[in-house]
Design a protein around this motif. Sequence first.
Motif, PDB file in Angstrom:
ATOM      1  N   ALA A 102      -1.430 126.471-103.719  1.00 55.73           N
ATOM      2  CA  ALA A 102      -0.676 127.327-102.807  1.00 55.73           C
ATOM      3  C   ALA A 102      -0.667 128.699-103.516  1.00 55.73           C
ATOM      4  N   GLU A 103      -0.548 128.977-104.540  1.00 55.23           N
ATOM      5  CA  GLU A 103      -0.506 130.016-105.477  1.00 55.23           C
ATOM      6  C   GLU A 103      -1.704 131.011-105.443  1.00 55.23           C
ATOM      7  N   LEU A 104      -2.820 130.104-105.438  1.00 53.48           N
ATOM      8  CA  LEU A 104      -4.245 130.739-105.347  1.00 53.48           C
ATOM      9  C   LEU A 104      -4.292 131.223-103.916  1.00 53.48           C
ATOM     10  N   VAL A 105      -4.012 130.447-103.011  1.00 53.16           N
ATOM     11  CA  VAL A 105      -3.997 130.787-101.489  1.00 53.16           C
ATOM     12  C   VAL A 105      -3.252 132.161-101.179  1.00 53.16           C
ATOM     13  N   ALA A 106      -2.123 132.084-101.679  1.00 52.29           N
ATOM     14  CA  ALA A 106      -1.309 133.204-101.508  1.00 52.29           C
ATOM     15  C   ALA A 106      -1.924 134.438-102.328  1.00 52.29           C
ATOM     16  N   LEU A 107      -2.581 134.292-103.299  1.00 51.96           N
ATOM     17  CA  LEU A 107      -3.158 135.598-103.805  1.00 51.96           C
ATOM     18  C   LEU A 107      -4.214 136.103-103.158  1.00 51.96           C
ATOM     19  N   ALA A 108      -5.165 134.896-102.751  1.00 57.51           N
ATOM     20  CA  ALA A 108      -6.335 135.123-101.908  1.00 57.51           C
ATOM     21  C   ALA A 108      -5.897 135.994-100.617  1.00 57.51           C
ATOM     22  N   GLN A 109      -4.660 135.603 -99.924  1.00 53.89           N
ATOM     23  CA  GLN A 109      -4.418 136.240 -98.649  1.00 53.89           C
ATOM     24  C   GLN A 109      -3.927 137.708 -99.163  1.00 53.89           C
ATOM     25  N   ALA A 110      -3.332 137.886-100.269  1.00 54.94           N
ATOM     26  CA  ALA A 110      -2.778 139.140-100.708  1.00 54.94           C
ATOM     27  C   ALA A 110      -4.027 140.272-100.981  1.00 54.94           C
ATOM     28  N   ARG A 111      -5.183 139.665-101.412  1.00 51.02           N
ATOM     29  CA  ARG A 111      -6.344 140.341-101.568  1.00 51.02           C
ATOM     30  C   ARG A 111      -7.480 140.431-100.564  1.00 51.02           C
ATOM     31  N   SER A 112      -6.689 140.011 -99.200  1.00 48.88           N
ATOM     32  CA  SER A 112      -7.583 140.116 -98.044  1.00 48.88           C
ATOM     33  C   SER A 112      -8.945 139.268 -98.285  1.00 48.88           C
ATOM     34  N   ILE A 113      -9.031 138.191 -98.969  1.00 50.20           N
ATOM     35  CA  ILE A 113     -10.104 137.390 -99.114  1.00 50.20           C
ATOM     36  C   ILE A 113      -9.973 136.126 -97.871  1.00 50.20           C
ATOM     37  N   ARG A 114     -11.103 135.708 -97.154  1.00 50.84           N
ATOM     38  CA  ARG A 114     -11.038 134.828 -96.130  1.00 50.84           C
ATOM     39  C   ARG A 114     -10.821 133.717 -96.677  1.00 50.84           C
ATOM     40  N   VAL A 115      -9.680 132.761 -96.210  1.00 54.50           N
ATOM     41  CA  VAL A 115      -9.306 131.463 -96.404  1.00 54.50           C
ATOM     42  C   VAL A 115      -9.756 130.417 -95.294  1.00 54.50           C
ATOM     43  N   ILE A 116     -10.159 129.489 -95.768  1.00 51.44           N
ATOM     44  CA  ILE A 116     -10.993 128.449 -94.464  1.00 51.44           C
ATOM     45  C   ILE A 116     -10.570 127.210 -94.723  1.00 51.44           C
ATOM     46  N   PRO A 117      -9.462 126.576 -94.117  1.00 60.67           N
ATOM     47  CA  PRO A 117      -9.008 125.420 -94.348  1.00 60.67           C
ATOM     48  C   PRO A 117      -9.974 124.584 -93.561  1.00 60.67           C
ATOM     49  N   MET A 118     -10.211 123.322 -94.324  1.00 61.00           N
ATOM     50  CA  MET A 118     -10.947 122.301 -93.486  1.00 61.00           C
ATOM     51  C   MET A 118     -10.296 120.873 -93.380  1.00 61.00           C
ATOM     52  N   ILE A 119     -10.977 120.147 -92.515  1.00 64.32           N
ATOM     53  CA  ILE A 119     -10.349 119.151 -91.927  1.00 64.32           C
ATOM     54  C   ILE A 119     -10.268 117.879 -92.992  1.00 64.32           C
ATOM     55  N   GLY A 120      -9.337 117.142 -92.986  1.00 61.87           N
ATOM     56  CA  GLY A 120      -9.273 116.127 -93.746  1.00 61.87           C
ATOM     57  C   GLY A 120      -7.932 115.424 -93.743  1.00 61.87           C
ATOM     58  N   PRO A 121      -7.600 114.356 -94.550  1.00 64.32           N
ATOM     59  CA  PRO A 121      -6.442 113.427 -94.434  1.00 64.32           C
ATOM     60  C   PRO A 121      -5.314 114.418 -95.121  1.00 64.32           C
ATOM     61  N   SER A 122      -4.037 114.193 -94.363  1.00 63.89           N
ATOM     62  CA  SER A 122      -2.832 114.994 -94.527  1.00 63.89           C
ATOM     63  C   SER A 122      -1.837 113.610 -94.608  1.00 63.89           C
TER      64      SER A 122
END
Length: 235
Positions: A102-122
């Motif tokens: 989650a920390e890496l995703v937050a940093l990517a969002q802060a840098r305006s990097i495209r984040v793509i969640p993929m389908i799988g088991p939760s």
Amino acid sequence: MRGSLYLIPVPLGPGKCEAVLPPAVLEQVRQLRHFVVEHARTARAFLKAVGMPVPIQELSLSELNEHTRKEALETLLAPLLQGLDLGLLSEAGCPAVADPGAELVALAQARSIRVIPMIGPSSLLLALMASGLDGQRFAFHGYLPAKEEERRQAIKQLENESRKLRQTQLCIETPYRNEALFEALLQHGQPSTRLCLATDLTLPTESIRTMSLGDWRRQPPPDFERRPTVFLLLA
């Protein structure tokens, strides 16, 4: 140009990847060459199982776990800043949910990097779907305290919030402490509160059962020691 950060779910336990991951997800994984993973050893096993078209040793795997320093997160984004796509893997299930990714995703969002969640088991959503508890209002609380008194207070608070908000409460535990949490729920919860134990989700040994705490107290204890389990309660 910047690369995209792909959030790649992995199976919740041993078994064929094709059983829980769509073909499009598997194909995308095979195209990636750079990954951030929780533990390299298990990540290599997963990448081998999906049929990577290049030798595993040619892939770039950087670890992100509880030992990673916050100042090291920037370096993990390096492939993305160079225009290369990057895959984020958890140990099991969906990355960035109850997961250091989650920390890496937050940093990517802060840098305006495209984040793509993929389908799988939760495991959390699968457990909620099958529990028969309220799926309109729910909250995930991660791990409850391990110390007895703090855990007692946490259980009372979850039960009170559930009753007040009509909200299903979800939590998890380190598998070897499943029995301790279960016993604490029996001891401190109200007999009418419903509890679901969702164990080994998507695996051949899967077990999902919901009963009131009063009924759980009259049953033989569940056999779920050292087996990943989601705990759900609704007061």
